[in-house]
Scaffold this motif. Structure first.
Motif, mmCIF file in Angstrom:
data_model
loop_
_atom_site.group_PDB
_atom_site.id
_atom_site.type_symbol
_atom_site.label_atom_id
_atom_site.label_comp_id
_atom_site.label_asym_id
_atom_site.label_seq_id
_atom_site.Cartn_x
_atom_site.Cartn_y
_atom_site.Cartn_z
ATOM 1 N N MET A 46 9.778 68.213 7.695
ATOM 2 C CA MET A 46 8.376 68.562 7.535
ATOM 3 C C MET A 46 7.853 69.450 8.652
ATOM 4 O O MET A 46 6.702 69.890 8.624
ATOM 5 N N GLY A 47 8.688 69.688 9.670
ATOM 6 C CA GLY A 47 8.354 70.676 10.683
ATOM 7 C C GLY A 47 7.377 70.252 11.752
ATOM 8 O O GLY A 47 6.848 71.099 12.471
ATOM 9 N N ILE A 101 6.243 58.197 0.053
ATOM 10 C CA ILE A 101 6.231 59.395 0.893
ATOM 11 C C ILE A 101 6.688 60.617 0.093
ATOM 12 O O ILE A 101 7.460 60.497 -0.852
ATOM 13 N N HIS A 102 6.166 61.768 0.473
ATOM 14 C CA HIS A 102 6.528 63.014 -0.198
ATOM 15 C C HIS A 102 6.379 64.165 0.790
ATOM 16 O O HIS A 102 5.838 63.998 1.892
ATOM 17 N N LEU A 103 6.818 65.334 0.391
ATOM 18 C CA LEU A 103 6.880 66.480 1.303
ATOM 19 C C LEU A 103 5.521 67.079 1.619
ATOM 20 O O LEU A 103 5.401 67.853 2.566
ATOM 21 N N ARG A 224 15.589 69.975 1.298
ATOM 22 C CA ARG A 224 14.463 69.154 1.755
ATOM 23 C C ARG A 224 14.166 68.032 0.771
ATOM 24 O O ARG A 224 13.900 66.893 1.155
ATOM 25 N N GLN A 225 14.197 68.353 -0.523
ATOM 26 C CA GLN A 225 13.961 67.328 -1.538
ATOM 27 C C GLN A 225 15.057 66.261 -1.501
ATOM 28 O O GLN A 225 14.774 65.061 -1.616
ATOM 29 N N ALA A 226 16.297 66.688 -1.330
ATOM 30 C CA ALA A 226 17.404 65.734 -1.262
ATOM 31 C C ALA A 226 17.269 64.837 -0.044
ATOM 32 O O ALA A 226 17.518 63.627 -0.111
#
Length: 262
Positions: A46-47, A101-103, A224-226
């Motif tokens: 997520m940076g 949780i999600h991106l 990122r999704q994985a």
């Protein structure tokens, strides 16, 4: 076999102490595992900076500071077994809720998830320590203290290993499953690359460079999704472990009058 062995294994004859050791071990797994998992997730996919990622854990510390005095008062009035069952219930519910949780979630949302989880953990430390001394002779107090600390530290090591191992394996698994839907002739893939390519061309890329950059960015999104799905799998594993602990306190001996450690 000596009179004073390094590890007093005879303590495990007590069902109450053996279960206390197991619960402290699971507590160590959930505590240290999520303490490593949350900042790592925020920084890698997520940076966020290390400072901002660490701030999410501070709210959990505040929850512990609020709840610990409450537990200290309740332990003298309420059977420690009920506090343990309540603590593991809250921890399990909080961890299951954390699987949302999600991106695109905010840093504040993550911090409140940690606050909710830490509320349940605060109801576990003192009751586990209290019950671990029930039925144990006073001269074995030091052995009990040492072994419960060992259980927590071992749980922390196992929790760290679980996070590292499951993250690597589950990321590969999810990447394989997600990658199966990204095929050269698939309509969604073509639409995504075309749309992203047009945006890149408008931003100054050449047509050939835009197509290559679009494919690269789609692959980065897939990674990122994985990774996010693998983090959810780990949290779900911790939640199930906490859920399995809920019935165990009622197999232990009752601490009369909330009797705490000798």
């Amino acid at each position: 076999r000596g009179r004073k062995p390094v590890i007093e294994l005879r303590l495990y004859r007590s069902r109450t102490f053996a279960l206390s050791f197991l619960m402290m071990f699971i507590l160590g797994i959930a505590l240290y595992g999520t303490t490593i998992l949350i900042p790592q997730m925020l920084q890698t996919i997520m940076g966020y900076t290390a400072t901002n990622a660490g701030k999410t854990l501070s709210l959990g510390g505040i929850a512990t500071l609020i709840c610990m005095p409450i537990v200290g008062v309740l332990i003298a009035r309420v059977d420690a077994r009920y506090l343990l069952a309540f603590g593991f219930s809250i921890t399990s519910i909080a961890l299951f809720h954390m699987t949302t949780i999600h991106l695109t979630m905010s840093l504040g949302y993550t911090a409140w998830l940690r606050f909710f989880q830490a509320t349940g953990l605060a109801f576990l430390f003192i009751p586990i320590q209290t019950l671990s001394y029930v039925g144990v002779p006073m001269e074995r107090n030091n052995d009990v203290s040492g072994l419960t600390n060992l259980a927590r530290n071992m749980g922390g090591s196992v929790g760290t290993a679980i996070v590292s191992t499951m993250l690597a394996r589950q990321s590969q698994r999810h990447q394989t499953y997600l990658g199966a839907h990204i095929l050269g002739g698939a309509a969604p893939y073509m639409r995504a690359t075309t749309q992203m390519g047009h945006q890149l061309v408008a931003g100054g890329f050449s047509l050939a460079g835009a197509n290559s950059a679009a494919m690269l960015r789609l692959y980065e999104q897939l990674q990122r999704q994985a990774a996010m799905l693998s983090y959810i799998d780990i949290i779900q594993f911790f939640a199930i472990a906490a859920l399995c602990m809920i019935p165990l306190p009622f197999v232990m001996r009752k601490s009369h009058g909330g009797a705490a450690m000798h």
